[in-house]
Design a protein around this motif. Structure first.
Motif, PDB file in Angstrom:
ATOM      1  N   ASP A 151       0.821  -1.213   0.000  1.00 57.23           N
ATOM      2  CA  ASP A 151       0.000   0.000   0.000  1.00 57.23           C
ATOM      3  C   ASP A 151       0.851   1.258   0.000  1.00 57.23           C
ATOM      4  N   ILE A 201      -0.841  11.993  -4.656  1.00 56.28           N
ATOM      5  CA  ILE A 201      -1.266  12.085  -3.260  1.00 56.28           C
ATOM      6  C   ILE A 201      -2.071  13.353  -3.039  1.00 56.28           C
ATOM      7  N   LEU A 251       2.145   6.384  -2.400  1.00 55.77           N
ATOM      8  CA  LEU A 251       0.901   5.618  -2.368  1.00 55.77           C
ATOM      9  C   LEU A 251       0.853   4.693  -3.580  1.00 55.77           C
ATOM     10  N   LYS A 265      -0.424   2.517  -6.478  1.00 58.00           N
ATOM     11  CA  LYS A 265      -1.621   2.654  -7.308  1.00 58.00           C
ATOM     12  C   LYS A 265      -2.611   1.517  -7.063  1.00 58.00           C
ATOM     13  N   ASP A 266      -3.876   1.865  -6.985  1.00 59.35           N
ATOM     14  CA  ASP A 266      -4.975   0.905  -6.806  1.00 59.35           C
ATOM     15  C   ASP A 266      -4.937   0.188  -5.459  1.00 59.35           C
ATOM     16  N   THR A 267      -4.274   0.773  -4.470  1.00 56.05           N
ATOM     17  CA  THR A 267      -4.286   0.149  -3.150  1.00 56.05           C
ATOM     18  C   THR A 267      -5.715   0.024  -2.635  1.00 56.05           C
ATOM     19  N   GLU A 314      -6.422   2.505   1.020  1.00 55.19           N
ATOM     20  CA  GLU A 314      -6.072   3.915   0.922  1.00 55.19           C
ATOM     21  C   GLU A 314      -6.351   4.668   2.216  1.00 55.19           C
ATOM     22  N   GLU A 315      -7.458   4.349   2.900  1.00 57.15           N
ATOM     23  CA  GLU A 315      -7.786   5.049   4.143  1.00 57.15           C
ATOM     24  C   GLU A 315      -6.691   4.850   5.185  1.00 57.15           C
ATOM     25  N   ALA A 372      -3.636   4.043   4.548  1.00 51.88           N
ATOM     26  CA  ALA A 372      -2.419   4.653   4.022  1.00 51.88           C
ATOM     27  C   ALA A 372      -2.355   6.134   4.377  1.00 51.88           C
ATOM     28  N   TYR A 373      -3.469   6.833   4.202  1.00 50.95           N
ATOM     29  CA  TYR A 373      -3.478   8.257   4.540  1.00 50.95           C
ATOM     30  C   TYR A 373      -3.370   8.467   6.049  1.00 50.95           C
TER      31      TYR A 373
END
Length: 354
Positions: free
Chosen positions: A79, A100, A268, A270-272, A275-276, A278-279
């Protein structure tokens, strides 16, 4: 491998990586990071997991070249990746990463602009990386094994140290050798200069005990008295070796040809599907717990001076170059070589030589 072939292979591998990401049974509370040693230690990762509800799984690299290889191989679903600045452009050009949204990264506005606005971090109208930590690569040695303090990269090429020298197993060996030979354009060497660098490194090979692949491996080599001198991540290996209290100490020094500088960032993938998380992680790593945690774990320098204002004492701030970005100007900061494929070709030829 030519740059064109490398890019083609990486971009083609994205189809496989995308399918893997879409079919993986990834839960929203997972976070898979491809990173460096010391960047996901229990001390601060446990705080992130407790605060976010995201479970972290980390895999580690020993070289920046590993990021492309591991992502292209499709052997795992990641991720976040944390490559150094000189590798950020390749990840973007290969299509491995997504832009990002910095509005989702709390504390990002407080990062040193010298890093956050770098031309490789912000490119094509988008932000591609969030600075994480920075530092230098200096030289480390055993003072008890030298009659006088060395002051030059020449110590890595001195026959008197045969069998006790180590170097990082990375194309940056070309940068060190180029500086030793007096070349200033270390990221844009001519064919003639690269041939001279290759010849010098091949000449050096009988002096090398081992090329180290990770900071942990260099620590073992030093602690077991297999090597007495090497290039090393400033602050990390010396701390780890000296903490073992083996009856000797190791010391770092900046050679007269200058030390190298680097900055690692979070990108980040791509297509992880995560994502939530990750941020949330990117935001956490700009907080006091994140910045002080990784700085304590590694000995490296924080990218967010506001975050560490209350969790570092004045001496530590001085040691970690807080509010001293001018220090960057004293370093040879990593850049992606103009002819990356040629540099990789030369380094691989050195390692293949008898």
């Amino acid at each position: 491998m030519s740059m064109k072939i490398l890019k083609t292979a990486l971009i083609a591998a994205m189809a496989t990586a995308s399918v893997l990401a879409q079919t993986a049974t990834a839960m929203s509370a997972e976070l898979n990071i491809l990173t460096w040693e010391g960047y996901a230690t229990e001390g601060f990762i446990s705080k992130f997991e407790a605060a976010s509800g995201c479970k972290v799984t980390a895999a580690y690299v020993g070289s920046n070249d590993d990021f492309a290889a591991k992502l292209a191989a499709g052997g795992g679903v990641y991720d976040i990746i944390t490559p150094s600045l000189d590798t950020v452009p390749m990840m973007r050009l290969a299509g491995f990463v997504a832009p990002i949204d910095t509005a989702k990264v709390e504390g990002s506005a407080d990062i040193y602009p010298e890093f956050s606005q770098n031309g490789d971090v912000v490119a094509e109208g988008s932000t591609w990386a969030v600075p994480l930590i920075w530092g230098s690569v200096s030289l480390i040695y055993r003072p008890d094994k030298f009659a006088s303090k060395p002051d030059s990269i020449a110590v890595l090429f001195d026959p008197a140290n045969k069998g006790k020298i180590s170097m990082w197993d990375d194309k940056s060996a070309l940068y060190w050798t180029a500086r030793y030979l007096g070349y200033d354009n270390v990221f844009d060497l001519t064919d003639e200069q690269l041939e001279a660098v290759k010849a010098k490194l091949i000449e050096q090979k009988p002096l090398i005990r081992k090329y180290w692949a990770s900071a942990g491996e260099l620590t073992e080599l030093m602690a077991n008295q297999e090597v007495f001198v090497s290039n090393a991540w400033t602050g990390l290996t010396s701390k780890d070796v000296n903490n073992l209290k083996k009856g000797f100490e190791v010391v770092e020094f900046t050679p007269k040809e200058k030390a190298e500088g680097w900055m690692d960032s979070m990108m980040l993938v791509k297509d992880t599907p995560n994502e939530e998380c990750a941020y949330k992680f990117m935001s956490f790593m700009q907080s006091p717990d994140g910045q002080c945690g990784i700085a304590e774990s590694t000995g490296y320098f924080p990218v967010n001076p506001k975050a560490v204002a209350g969790c570092m004492d004045e001496q530590m701030k001085k040691d970690r170059q807080v509010d001293n970005v001018e220090f960057v100007k004293s370093l040879v900061m990593w850049q992606q070589p103009k002819r990356l494929d040629k540099y990789l070709e030369v380094w691989n030829a050195v390692k293949a030589a008898p």
